[in-house]
Design a protein around this motif. Structure first.
Motif, PDB file in Angstrom:
ATOM      1  N   PHE A 445      13.946   4.515  -2.049  1.00  0.00           N
ATOM      2  CA  PHE A 445      12.707   4.465  -2.825  1.00  0.00           C
ATOM      3  C   PHE A 445      12.271   5.863  -3.244  1.00  0.00           C
ATOM      4  CE2 PHE A 445      13.010   0.557  -0.519  1.00  0.00           C
ATOM      5  CZ  PHE A 445      12.529  -0.387  -1.426  1.00  0.00           C
ATOM      6  N   GLU A 447      10.263   9.273  -3.896  1.00  0.00           N
ATOM      7  CA  GLU A 447       9.297   9.996  -3.057  1.00  0.00           C
ATOM      8  C   GLU A 447       8.129  10.539  -3.859  1.00  0.00           C
ATOM      9  OE1 GLU A 447      11.468  12.899  -0.836  1.00  0.00           O
ATOM     10  OE2 GLU A 447      12.773  11.408   0.102  1.00  0.00           O
ATOM     11  N   PRO A 449       4.787  10.660  -5.716  1.00  0.00           N
ATOM     12  CA  PRO A 449       3.641   9.795  -5.402  1.00  0.00           C
ATOM     13  C   PRO A 449       3.214   8.863  -6.532  1.00  0.00           C
ATOM     14  CG  PRO A 449       2.951  12.096  -5.591  1.00  0.00           C
ATOM     15  CD  PRO A 449       4.444  12.091  -5.601  1.00  0.00           C
ATOM     16  N   ALA A 468       8.926  -1.295   2.496  1.00  0.00           N
ATOM     17  CA  ALA A 468       8.663  -0.285   1.468  1.00  0.00           C
ATOM     18  C   ALA A 468       7.184  -0.189   1.143  1.00  0.00           C
ATOM     19  CB  ALA A 468       9.458  -0.621   0.202  1.00  0.00           C
ATOM     20  N   GLU A 471       5.285   1.459   3.955  1.00  0.00           N
ATOM     21  CA  GLU A 471       5.579   2.898   3.979  1.00  0.00           C
ATOM     22  C   GLU A 471       4.866   3.618   2.841  1.00  0.00           C
ATOM     23  OE1 GLU A 471       9.809   4.981   3.647  1.00  0.00           O
ATOM     24  OE2 GLU A 471       9.473   4.029   5.595  1.00  0.00           O
ATOM     25  N   ARG A 472       4.930   3.042   1.649  1.00  0.00           N
ATOM     26  CA  ARG A 472       4.327   3.693   0.486  1.00  0.00           C
ATOM     27  C   ARG A 472       2.796   3.724   0.594  1.00  0.00           C
ATOM     28  NH1 ARG A 472       6.863   4.441  -4.235  1.00  0.00           N
ATOM     29  NH2 ARG A 472       5.222   3.456  -5.482  1.00  0.00           N
ATOM     30  N   GLN A 475       1.652   6.377   2.777  1.00  0.00           N
ATOM     31  CA  GLN A 475       1.801   7.703   2.155  1.00  0.00           C
ATOM     32  C   GLN A 475       0.893   7.876   0.933  1.00  0.00           C
ATOM     33  OE1 GLN A 475       5.993   7.329   1.431  1.00  0.00           O
ATOM     34  NE2 GLN A 475       6.581   8.368   3.321  1.00  0.00           N
ATOM     35  N   GLN A 477       0.839   5.900  -1.754  1.00  0.00           N
ATOM     36  CA  GLN A 477       1.459   5.453  -3.006  1.00  0.00           C
ATOM     37  C   GLN A 477       1.046   3.991  -3.257  1.00  0.00           C
ATOM     38  OE1 GLN A 477       5.334   6.454  -1.372  1.00  0.00           O
ATOM     39  NE2 GLN A 477       5.669   7.917  -3.015  1.00  0.00           N
ATOM     40  N   ASN A 480       2.404  -0.350  -6.548  1.00  0.00           N
ATOM     41  CA  ASN A 480       3.411  -1.269  -6.031  1.00  0.00           C
ATOM     42  C   ASN A 480       3.249  -2.630  -6.703  1.00  0.00           C
ATOM     43  OD1 ASN A 480       4.252   0.658  -3.930  1.00  0.00           O
ATOM     44  ND2 ASN A 480       2.238   0.244  -3.057  1.00  0.00           N
TER      45      ASN A 480
END
Length: 606
Positions: A445, A447, A449, A468, A471-472, A475, A477, A480
């Motif tokens: 995926f 990185e 942002p 995913a 995780e995103r 962080q 992000q 999605n």
């Protein structure tokens, strides 16, 4: 004078390519030729420049991908700095195993054949294209190809004139001898080699981590046709780390009932201890088996008695049979002429090794224990997409498992070994530990942002996207986009509450497709057309085009490999033409460019 030598290298995902490679090894021994058989990634690839004759046996997985045990070799052989004369001393042949219902049929074998020619190798034969879809399976192409191969090999490597060929009905010596112990040695509890908490090296197939199972929860409704489990493991102190897109490999075991039945049919004492001794100096003992080992441990944790036997099983069983009628039938099943009957007896109904042995009781009772490891393949680990992120669930690892069960004409339902074994484990009844380890998956995926991510995951294909998204979001992000497909909103809508909560936080745009519900106004109740993820993609074609073309989005697809990937690719082609204004050739080139630049990634399974 030593026997002439050649090399067989295989890339195998499900064991078929390995089985064909071992068949080559056996046929070489019958012809008094020396033959080394190795997985491609266990062979030091730089030594290829010194090999005069190599047979490559390669499966194609997913959407034209190489099997896991040849991925390092694949990266090396396609390095651009390799000279075009690197393999000029090597003669080779490539045998491919694939399925013609997939677009990239035998892609790996074809591409490898071309690459070996580019590097100066000389092809003994055109590439063999074994096809699972043929009514007789891959053997329909493999058998005649091997006959031609042996003609070529024997002209290059004539066997010693003073040694006659070993006839087919005579069994070759077993790989190992089992030395039975008269009394139990003074030792600790029997068990496989495992990675202990705090170990310096990460867990692996030869040293898995025995992970405590924390929970085993059914996530489909009680009336749903399929049992799907969300299973959580504690990986504290294991040294395991993973990122979104990685997979966990789990080593399953046979059921206690099957182990007991197998030992009864073969007349084995489950508590008998033995040590394993290789017959040849270059053969090593399986690392997964302890020394000494009990027969119960061998059958429970190593021999794949629940698998559907291959033709090679019947060949060896016929050699070992002392019962005239059973031997006659086994010889028929192992002959080229008997493949249609074997398919009807074994492959079509998915009859297992254990069931076959029960059908040939006199032969089974007379099998010498030394031949058990030649006759029955090892249980292979099963790979599952990791469905959680360490950023959201530290020291935990979650998987989503569809329990495989289906009916054939046999009375007993067919069950997937690993999924059924996992479903049977209940941490509420006492401690449960499962051998596992982690490896990188095929999804990576972005990185950056602000890069949007479009994920298409019908059914259990949504598992890597949950990891995913977790995780995103952790962080920061938030761009999605998830297209999720299932049958019913109230039966198999995995993680519905979690998705809704993320939508409320503006961290996710969820587009569901319920194939058994009238969700879309586009389809009238009279038509009763099923709505799948590809239909939802087309409905939102302008958004998909905007994200991909204007905002540099990455597109991911995971799930069943049969028809869904082609349907989604077709939907994208329509979007590129209707919403992007591209002509058909330009749309195809656009899709190919996304794949080439890793902005379109897939992880699919059969």
């Amino acid at each position: 004078m030593p026997n002439p030598q050649f090399l067989v290298l295989f890339g195998s995902q499900t064991g078929t390519a390995q089985d064909v490679s071992e068949r080559l090894g056996r046929e070489a021994r019958r012809r008094r030729l020396g033959c080394r058989v190795q997985a491609l990634d266990s062979y030091p690839v730089v030594n290829l420049i010194n090999e005069p004759l190599v047979i490559f046996v390669c499966a194609t997985t997913g959407q034209g991908d190489p099997p896991d045990n040849m991925k390092n070799f694949w990266r090396f052989i396609f390095r651009k700095n390799l000279p075009t004369t690197a393999l000029c001393q090597m003669e080779f042949a490539v045998l491919g195993l694939g399925d013609s219902s997939y677009t990239k049929f035998n892609f790996v074998a074809k591409k490898l054949h071309r690459r070996l020619l580019q590097l100066g190798g000389s092809a003994l034969l055109p590439v063999c294209l074994g096809d699972d879809q043929h009514e007789l399976g891959p053997d329909a192409a493999v058998d005649p190809w091997l006959r031609d191969l042996w003609d070529r090999v024997l002209s290059l490597l004539p066997p010693p004139p003073d040694l006659a060929e070993i006839p087919p009905g005579v069994p070759l010596p077993s790989k190992f001898t089992l030395l039975f112990l008269q009394e139990a040695p003074r030792m600790g509890s029997e068990g496989q080699r495992v990675a202990h908490p705090g170990s310096q090296e990460p867990p692996s197939e030869s040293k898995p981590f025995l992970a405590p199972m924390i929970s085993n929860q059914r996530v489909t409704g009680p009336s749903h046709f399929q049992d799907v489990r969300l299973i959580e493991f504690d990986i504290s102190g294991s040294g395991i780390s993973f990122a979104a897109g990685d997979v966990v490999l789990i080593q399953p075991s046979n059921s206690a009932a099957h182990v007991q039945q197998f030992c009864q049919v073969l007349g084995l004492d489950p508590d008998q201890l033995f040590t394993l001794q290789p017959r040849e100096p270059d053969v090593s003992c399986p690392t997964r088996l302890p020394q000494p080992c009990s027969m119960r441990h061998l059958v429970s944790h190593y021999l794949d008695i629940a698998s559907v036997p291959r033709r090679s099983f019947f060949e060896l069983l016929a050699c070992l049979s002392l019962h005239e009628l059973e031997r006659e039938k086994l010889l028929e099943f192992s002959s080229a002429q008997g493949q249609e009957e074997l398919f009807e007896y074994c492959n079509r109904p998915r009859r297992t090794i254990l069931e076959v042995l029960c059908d040939f009781p006199h032969t089974a009772a007379a099998i010498p224990p030394d031949y058990l490891l030649d006759l029955i393949p090892a249980i292979r680990p099963r790979a599952f997409s990791i469905a959680s992120s360490m950023l959201a669930h530290p020291s935990r690892l979650q998987i989503l498992v569809a329990v495989v069960q289906f009916q054939t004409r046999l009375k007993e339902p067919r069950r997937g070994l690993c999924s059924s074994w996992l479903a049977s484990l209940d941490p509420g009844q006492g401690p449960v530990r499962v051998p596992l380890w982690v490896r990188p998956g095929s999804l990576a995926f972005p990185e950056t942002p602000d890069t949007p991510v479009i994920m298409v995951g019908p059914g259990t294909g949504v598992a890597p996207f949950r990891a995913a998204i977790q995780e995103r979001v952790a962080q920061g992000q938030t761009r999605n986009f998830l297209f999720f497909g299932c049958r019913w909103r109230d039966q198999d809508f995995y993680w519905e509450a979690e998705w809704q909560e993320l939508e409320m936080r503006d961290c996710l745009t969820l587009v569901p497709a319920f194939s058994r519900e009238q969700l879309s106004a586009l389809f009238s109740a009279l038509q009763e057309k099923k709505v799948y993820v590809q239909h939802r993609l087309r409905e939102l074609g302008s958004l998909v085009w905007e994200l991909l073309d204007r905002q540099g989005a990455y597109f991911y697809l995971a799930g069943n490999a049969k028809s869904m990937p082609a349907d989604v690719s077709e939907a994208l082609m329509s979007i590129f033409q209707e919403d992007g204004g591209l002509c058909s050739p330009d749309a195809a080139a656009y899709l190919a460019r996304l794949q080439r630049t890793q902005r379109f990634q897939t992880e699919t399974w059969a």
